[in-house]
Design a protein around this motif. Structure first.
Motif, PDB file in Angstrom:
ATOM      1  N   PRO A  59       4.374  -1.171  -3.546  1.00  0.00           N
ATOM      2  CA  PRO A  59       3.730   0.112  -3.285  1.00  0.00           C
ATOM      3  C   PRO A  59       4.731   1.150  -2.921  1.00  0.00           C
ATOM      4  O   PRO A  59       5.681   1.142  -2.241  1.00  0.00           O
ATOM      5  CB  PRO A  59       2.752  -0.079  -2.227  1.00  0.00           C
ATOM      6  CG  PRO A  59       2.427  -1.591  -2.260  1.00  0.00           C
ATOM      7  CD  PRO A  59       3.658  -2.041  -2.659  1.00  0.00           C
ATOM      8  N   TRP A  60       4.354   2.319  -3.678  1.00  0.00           N
ATOM      9  CA  TRP A  60       5.332   3.697  -3.572  1.00  0.00           C
ATOM     10  C   TRP A  60       5.487   3.921  -2.067  1.00  0.00           C
ATOM     11  O   TRP A  60       6.932   4.279  -1.454  1.00  0.00           O
ATOM     12  CB  TRP A  60       4.899   4.877  -4.653  1.00  0.00           C
ATOM     13  CG  TRP A  60       5.800   6.065  -4.109  1.00  0.00           C
ATOM     14  CD1 TRP A  60       5.260   7.179  -3.385  1.00  0.00           C
ATOM     15  CD2 TRP A  60       7.119   6.325  -4.294  1.00  0.00           C
ATOM     16  NE1 TRP A  60       6.330   8.088  -3.269  1.00  0.00           N
ATOM     17  CE2 TRP A  60       7.486   7.371  -3.729  1.00  0.00           C
ATOM     18  CE3 TRP A  60       8.041   5.519  -4.934  1.00  0.00           C
ATOM     19  CZ2 TRP A  60       8.724   7.922  -3.994  1.00  0.00           C
ATOM     20  CZ3 TRP A  60       9.321   5.793  -5.100  1.00  0.00           C
ATOM     21  CH2 TRP A  60       9.587   7.239  -4.702  1.00  0.00           C
ATOM     22  N   HIS A  61       4.618   4.196  -1.335  1.00  0.00           N
ATOM     23  CA  HIS A  61       4.824   4.559   0.103  1.00  0.00           C
ATOM     24  C   HIS A  61       5.622   3.749   0.961  1.00  0.00           C
ATOM     25  O   HIS A  61       6.231   4.218   1.878  1.00  0.00           O
ATOM     26  CB  HIS A  61       3.458   4.731   0.818  1.00  0.00           C
ATOM     27  CG  HIS A  61       2.454   3.614   1.214  1.00  0.00           C
ATOM     28  ND1 HIS A  61       2.819   2.732   2.088  1.00  0.00           N
ATOM     29  CD2 HIS A  61       1.776   3.033   0.048  1.00  0.00           C
ATOM     30  CE1 HIS A  61       1.626   1.666   2.071  1.00  0.00           C
ATOM     31  NE2 HIS A  61       1.351   1.662   0.900  1.00  0.00           N
ATOM     32  N   VAL A  62       5.757   2.380   0.423  1.00  0.00           N
ATOM     33  CA  VAL A  62       6.542   1.362   1.418  1.00  0.00           C
ATOM     34  C   VAL A  62       7.942   1.498   0.811  1.00  0.00           C
ATOM     35  O   VAL A  62       9.019   1.559   1.798  1.00  0.00           O
ATOM     36  CB  VAL A  62       6.231   0.017   0.780  1.00  0.00           C
ATOM     37  CG1 VAL A  62       7.155  -1.322   1.467  1.00  0.00           C
ATOM     38  CG2 VAL A  62       4.631  -0.410   1.193  1.00  0.00           C
ATOM     39  N   ARG A  63       8.232   1.858  -0.637  1.00  0.00           N
ATOM     40  CA  ARG A  63       9.673   2.278  -0.989  1.00  0.00           C
ATOM     41  C   ARG A  63      10.098   3.500  -0.374  1.00  0.00           C
ATOM     42  O   ARG A  63      11.033   3.810   0.056  1.00  0.00           O
ATOM     43  CB  ARG A  63       9.575   2.322  -2.422  1.00  0.00           C
ATOM     44  CG  ARG A  63       9.518   0.985  -3.232  1.00  0.00           C
ATOM     45  CD  ARG A  63       9.685   1.097  -4.627  1.00  0.00           C
ATOM     46  NE  ARG A  63       8.078   1.448  -5.139  1.00  0.00           N
ATOM     47  CZ  ARG A  63       7.884   1.947  -6.149  1.00  0.00           C
ATOM     48  NH1 ARG A  63       8.966   2.528  -7.007  1.00  0.00           N
ATOM     49  NH2 ARG A  63       6.371   2.338  -6.725  1.00  0.00           N
ATOM     50  N   VAL A 289      12.075  -1.654   8.045  1.00  0.00           N
ATOM     51  CA  VAL A 289      11.159  -0.613   8.092  1.00  0.00           C
ATOM     52  C   VAL A 289      10.106  -0.554   6.816  1.00  0.00           C
ATOM     53  O   VAL A 289       8.846  -0.148   7.298  1.00  0.00           O
ATOM     54  CB  VAL A 289      12.213   0.609   7.771  1.00  0.00           C
ATOM     55  CG1 VAL A 289      11.433   1.734   7.600  1.00  0.00           C
ATOM     56  CG2 VAL A 289      13.144   0.893   9.080  1.00  0.00           C
ATOM     57  N   ALA A 290      10.362  -1.256   5.687  1.00  0.00           N
ATOM     58  CA  ALA A 290       9.517  -1.152   4.832  1.00  0.00           C
ATOM     59  C   ALA A 290       8.354  -2.046   5.146  1.00  0.00           C
ATOM     60  O   ALA A 290       7.141  -1.738   4.777  1.00  0.00           O
ATOM     61  CB  ALA A 290      10.109  -1.695   3.418  1.00  0.00           C
ATOM     62  N   LYS A 296       1.222  -1.457   8.136  1.00  0.00           N
ATOM     63  CA  LYS A 296       0.380  -0.276   8.836  1.00  0.00           C
ATOM     64  C   LYS A 296      -0.490   0.342   7.869  1.00  0.00           C
ATOM     65  O   LYS A 296      -1.582   0.591   8.151  1.00  0.00           O
ATOM     66  CB  LYS A 296       1.208   0.433   9.473  1.00  0.00           C
ATOM     67  CG  LYS A 296       1.890   0.052  10.817  1.00  0.00           C
ATOM     68  CD  LYS A 296       2.799   1.090  11.547  1.00  0.00           C
ATOM     69  CE  LYS A 296       3.118   0.490  12.929  1.00  0.00           C
ATOM     70  NZ  LYS A 296       3.899   1.594  13.538  1.00  0.00           N
ATOM     71  N   ASN A 297       0.044   0.394   6.482  1.00  0.00           N
ATOM     72  CA  ASN A 297      -0.570   1.086   5.528  1.00  0.00           C
ATOM     73  C   ASN A 297      -0.801   0.698   4.191  1.00  0.00           C
ATOM     74  O   ASN A 297      -1.113   1.432   3.207  1.00  0.00           O
ATOM     75  CB  ASN A 297       0.145   2.632   5.360  1.00  0.00           C
ATOM     76  CG  ASN A 297       0.226   3.318   6.712  1.00  0.00           C
ATOM     77  OD1 ASN A 297      -1.074   3.696   7.419  1.00  0.00           O
ATOM     78  ND2 ASN A 297       1.430   3.797   7.146  1.00  0.00           N
ATOM     79  N   GLY A 298      -0.344  -0.684   4.040  1.00  0.00           N
ATOM     80  CA  GLY A 298      -0.658  -1.374   2.778  1.00  0.00           C
ATOM     81  C   GLY A 298      -1.812  -2.226   2.426  1.00  0.00           C
ATOM     82  O   GLY A 298      -1.703  -3.131   1.367  1.00  0.00           O
ATOM     83  N   MET A 299      -2.690  -2.013   3.313  1.00  0.00           N
ATOM     84  CA  MET A 299      -3.712  -3.299   3.004  1.00  0.00           C
ATOM     85  C   MET A 299      -4.622  -2.788   1.813  1.00  0.00           C
ATOM     86  O   MET A 299      -5.018  -3.607   1.100  1.00  0.00           O
ATOM     87  CB  MET A 299      -4.696  -2.979   4.194  1.00  0.00           C
ATOM     88  CG  MET A 299      -4.061  -3.422   5.526  1.00  0.00           C
ATOM     89  SD  MET A 299      -3.368  -5.234   5.204  1.00  0.00           S
ATOM     90  CE  MET A 299      -1.857  -4.955   6.156  1.00  0.00           C
ATOM     91  N   GLU A 300      -4.902  -1.510   1.444  1.00  0.00           N
ATOM     92  CA  GLU A 300      -5.625  -1.033   0.154  1.00  0.00           C
ATOM     93  C   GLU A 300      -4.939  -1.734  -1.005  1.00  0.00           C
ATOM     94  O   GLU A 300      -5.443  -2.355  -1.821  1.00  0.00           O
ATOM     95  CB  GLU A 300      -5.932   0.225   0.301  1.00  0.00           C
ATOM     96  CG  GLU A 300      -6.731   0.700  -0.973  1.00  0.00           C
ATOM     97  CD  GLU A 300      -6.968   2.426  -1.040  1.00  0.00           C
ATOM     98  OE1 GLU A 300      -7.501   2.583  -2.131  1.00  0.00           O
ATOM     99  OE2 GLU A 300      -6.735   2.971   0.045  1.00  0.00           O
ATOM    100  N   GLU A 301      -3.653  -1.457  -1.145  1.00  0.00           N
ATOM    101  CA  GLU A 301      -2.998  -1.932  -2.253  1.00  0.00           C
ATOM    102  C   GLU A 301      -2.903  -3.408  -2.242  1.00  0.00           C
ATOM    103  O   GLU A 301      -3.188  -4.075  -3.478  1.00  0.00           O
ATOM    104  CB  GLU A 301      -1.418  -1.446  -2.234  1.00  0.00           C
ATOM    105  CG  GLU A 301      -1.284   0.008  -2.512  1.00  0.00           C
ATOM    106  CD  GLU A 301      -1.223   0.867  -1.203  1.00  0.00           C
ATOM    107  OE1 GLU A 301      -0.772   2.000  -1.236  1.00  0.00           O
ATOM    108  OE2 GLU A 301      -1.482   0.368  -0.135  1.00  0.00           O
ATOM    109  N   LYS A 302      -2.726  -4.052  -1.256  1.00  0.00           N
ATOM    110  CA  LYS A 302      -2.676  -5.591  -1.082  1.00  0.00           C
ATOM    111  C   LYS A 302      -4.124  -6.189  -1.665  1.00  0.00           C
ATOM    112  O   LYS A 302      -4.130  -6.919  -2.456  1.00  0.00           O
ATOM    113  CB  LYS A 302      -2.560  -6.223   0.313  1.00  0.00           C
ATOM    114  CG  LYS A 302      -2.700  -7.600   0.398  1.00  0.00           C
ATOM    115  CD  LYS A 302      -2.652  -8.077   1.876  1.00  0.00           C
ATOM    116  CE  LYS A 302      -3.758  -7.599   3.021  1.00  0.00           C
ATOM    117  NZ  LYS A 302      -5.001  -8.087   2.632  1.00  0.00           N
TER     118      LYS A 302
END
Length: 401
Positions: A59-63, A289-290, A296-302
């Motif tokens: 996901p972009w926000h992780v990158r 860090v990724a 913290k913020n990747g559950m929706e994409e998961k």
């Protein structure tokens, strides 16, 4: 200056160095999965169902979190066990998702992928001659890593009629006085099999009765489709006996980041940390860090990716059955494991001919150990269009046979 003829130079260059290798390493065969991956690499028009890798990008926000971290110059070593913030996030995630509590300070170790965690666990535990129990078909690395560590791998065959579950009867039949470690991988690579709470109860009883340590590879824990994953470490009395291994590769589409972790009793994690300190020092700072951002913020994409895999799972299983291949329904991971016995070919023959004649790459089941012969592993972590085309090609290939 000494002159050498061209022949002499070539002789020096081509001299075999294998005699210098440790016999144990010489005897370990190359990865059966990599063999087919290398055949596919660079080839045109081949649909690969071979490598277990999400087709989604991270996901972009992780990158972006990683890029921003690099821009700030965050390129130093981290604590050996991993960033405290990441260990905290892992602990919260495991408790919220699978009801297993771990103390971030001394019960969680961040590793270079789940593979390093498995290697560390085995090296920390094995005394030469120990027997390591491995339900098969399974991920291909367990047996070689066991041998490198001085242990003796003992395969326990599982069967399609049991949905490739580990049964208490087969576990008991494999036990000897030298049995020390049980390696588990559920949801299963390559079969997609899972274990329920009721399935785990008798296994946990045997583990306790025979004083076994368990390495539970739960890298596919998030990828279940009709019921929630049950961590073996969550079973009564099993947390201290279990080293839980997982990571970010599959559920968060972060294979190339090589971010994993191990959780367990502080004495076991402390021993693994010693080896980790002397071999790799720490996992990459930017990857950590990724990983924090993913948790913290990747559950929706998961969740979106898992739903997509579920749709493809149904498509692939139905497709294999329609073209005449028996295929048990995988309840986890992103692999189908159809039987190719009806074709009269071995797994190796089927996979090779399928690759060259139909331009579809699948992994022969025999590379996954006992019970794998007569099957092929097909990853459905690829696009729907590719999957439909692959099934059509496999169907035509079977008809020509």
């Amino acid at each position: 200056m000494i002159n050498q003829t061209e022949t002499e130079k070539q002789g020096t260059t081509n001299k075999s160095m294998s005699g210098y290798l440790a016999p144990l390493v010489r005897e370990i065969p190359p990865s059966g999965i990599r063999k087919f991956f290398d055949l596919v690499s660079g080839s045109k028009d081949i649909i690969s169902l071979g490598v277990g890798e999400p087709d989604f990008s991270t996901p972009w926000h992780v990158r972006e979190a990683c890029v921003y971290s690099l821009e700030r110059g965050n390129t130093k070593y981290t604590p050996n066990a991993g960033l405290p913030e990441l260990r905290e996030a892992i602990g919260e995630y495991l408790y919220d998702s699978f009801h297993v509590p771990y103390e971030p300070a001394d019960e969680i170790l961040v590793t270079v992928g789940g593979s390093e965690a498995i290697d560390l666990a085995l090296r920390a535990l094995i005394v030469p001659g120990d027997e390591i129990l491995i339900p098969e078909p399974c991920y291909i690395s367990y047996s070689p890593i066991t041998k490198i560590g001085g242990g003796i791998p003992v395969g326990i065959e599982t069967f399609a009629k049991d949905n490739f579950k580990l049964t208490p009867e087969s576990l008991k039949a494999s036990l000897t006085p030298k049995s020390k470690i049980l390696i588990l991988c559920y949801p299963s690579n390559p079969t997609g099999g899972i274990m329920t709470y009721e399935d785990w109860l008798p296994i946990a009883k045997i583990v306790e009765e025979h004083d076994l340590i368990v390495i539970s590879d739960e890298i596919y824990a998030e990828l279940t489709y009709e019921q929630k994953h049950v961590s073996f470490a969550s079973m009564p009395g099993m947390k201290d006996r279990t080293i839980l291994v997982s990571g970010f590769s599959k559920a968060f589409a972060m294979t190339g980041w090589r971010m994993g972790y191990a959780c367990g009793h502080r004495d076991l994690i402390s021993a693994m940390l010693k080896i980790h300190q002397y071999t790799v020092m720490c996992a990459p700072a930017m990857g950590q860090v990724a990983a924090i951002e993913a948790l913290k913020n990747g559950m929706e994409e998961k969740d979106h990716m898992i739903e997509s895999y579920n749709q493809r799972r149904r498509l692939v299983v139905q497709g294999f059955r329609e073209i005449g291949l028996t295929c048990h329904e995988p309840q986890g991971a992103f692999y189908a494991f159809p039987s190719i016995v009806s074709t009269g070919l071995s797994s190796e023959e089927f996979a090779q001919r399928l690759l060259y004649e139909a331009k579809v790459a699948a992994v022969p089941g025999n590379v996954f150990g006992l019970g794998g012969e007569g099957f092929v592993r097909c990853s459905y972590a690829t696009s729907v269009n590719q999957l439909i085309e692959a099934i059509d090609r496999i169907g035509n290939f079977i008809q020509k046979l």
